[in-house]
Design an enzyme around this catalytic site. Structure first.
Site, PDB file in Angstrom:
ATOM      1  N   SER A   1       0.851  -1.180   0.000  1.00 17.48           N
ATOM      2  CA  SER A   1       0.000   0.000   0.000  1.00 17.48           C
ATOM      3  C   SER A   1       0.886   1.230   0.000  1.00 17.48           C
ATOM      4  O   SER A   1       1.878   1.295   0.749  1.00 17.48           O
ATOM      5  CB  SER A   1      -0.916   0.011   1.231  1.00 17.48           C
ATOM      6  OG  SER A   1      -1.820   1.096   1.165  1.00 17.48           O
ATOM      7  N   GLU A   2       0.557   2.217  -0.820  1.00 17.68           N
ATOM      8  CA  GLU A   2       1.478   3.336  -1.051  1.00 17.68           C
ATOM      9  C   GLU A   2       1.676   4.226   0.169  1.00 17.68           C
ATOM     10  O   GLU A   2       2.606   5.038   0.197  1.00 17.68           O
ATOM     11  CB  GLU A   2       1.004   4.183  -2.230  1.00 17.68           C
ATOM     12  CG  GLU A   2      -0.261   4.956  -2.005  1.00 17.68           C
ATOM     13  CD  GLU A   2      -0.694   5.720  -3.248  1.00 17.68           C
ATOM     14  OE1 GLU A   2      -0.801   6.951  -3.165  1.00 17.68           O
ATOM     15  OE2 GLU A   2      -0.922   5.089  -4.297  1.00 17.68           O
ATOM     16  N   ASN A   3       0.833   4.076   1.201  1.00 16.87           N
ATOM     17  CA  ASN A   3       1.044   4.852   2.410  1.00 16.87           C
ATOM     18  C   ASN A   3       2.089   4.228   3.337  1.00 16.87           C
ATOM     19  O   ASN A   3       2.311   4.719   4.438  1.00 16.87           O
ATOM     20  CB  ASN A   3      -0.275   5.076   3.162  1.00 16.87           C
ATOM     21  CG  ASN A   3      -1.006   3.790   3.476  1.00 16.87           C
ATOM     22  OD1 ASN A   3      -1.073   2.881   2.662  1.00 16.87           O
ATOM     23  ND2 ASN A   3      -1.583   3.703   4.669  1.00 16.87           N
TER      24      ASN A   3
END
Length: 214
Positions: free
Chosen positions: A47-49
């Site tokens: 997940s890009e976070n």
């Protein structure tokens, strides 16, 4: 007309992700794919976070809102999961370390051009996020979207009319009507929803397509 549900679309995507793949799931419909990863297949979700080893959505009542994906939805962790800085996450995305990303879209062109961040309307809110980084950095881009707009227009087009996210990046499109492979030979169709013929899909789409030989 019959249509695949969003969960059925997610099942089709998950089925086509190979063993050992590192995969980013975009905001929106693509997040459902996490709930349908085959239990006998090791697939690592990013997940890009700043999360590697993301699991499916938690059961109702077990949500932890300190543990979320990029769409701010609660998620779970798989054994060995790790957290890291946002900048490190984007280095993974931009550096070619992801095998597949799964993104939503407003339009996909027959050559694989992708438009998914802005409709160009003056009152629309642009939301590019990490989509451009994923479209250019992932080894394969799978698109998951409804086949038609609310006005009944095909989202698969000869040429995108919306601002582009990436050029010739999409390799497969999973819709509520079919799975479509984007190849140098043209669009190849499989997994047609029950009751829909290839001829009817072509008429709805206004685009030339062929059946994929398996």
């Amino acid at each position: 007309m019959n249509r695949y549900s969003r969960d059925q679309m997610a099942q089709h995507v998950a089925r086509d992700i190979p063993e050992g793949a590192y995969v980013n799931l975009g905001i929106g419909m693509p997040t459902l794919v996490a709930n349908h990863i085959p239990k006998d297949r090791e697939i690592v979700l990013q997940s890009e976070n700043g999360l590697l080893g993301m699991g499916p959505a938690p059961q109702a009542g077990d949500e932890d809102y300190d543990l979320i994906n990029a769409g701010k939805q609660p998620v779970t962790l798989m054994p060995g999961a790790s957290f890291f800085h946002h900048a490190d996450s984007f280095a993974m995305m931009r550096g070619g370390h992801l095998d597949i990303c799964v993104l939503g879209a407003f339009q996909v062109a027959v050559n694989g051009d992708l438009a998914n961040w802005h409709t160009g309307d003056a009152d629309a809110i642009p939301a590019v996020g990490g989509a451009m980084d994923l479209a250019s950095g992932a080894k394969q881009v799978f698109v998951m979207m409804e086949h038609l707009t609310k006005k009944g227009e095909s989202k698969i087009v000869t040429r995108c009319s919306y601002p582009l996210t990436g050029l010739a990046c999409a390799s497969r499109v999973y819709t509520d009507l079919a799975t479509i492979h984007i190849t140098p030979q043209g669009l190849l169709v499989d997994d047609l929803v029950e009751g829909l013929s290839l001829e009817a899909l072509i008429k709805l789409s206004g685009i030339s397509m062929q059946a994929r030989l398996t």
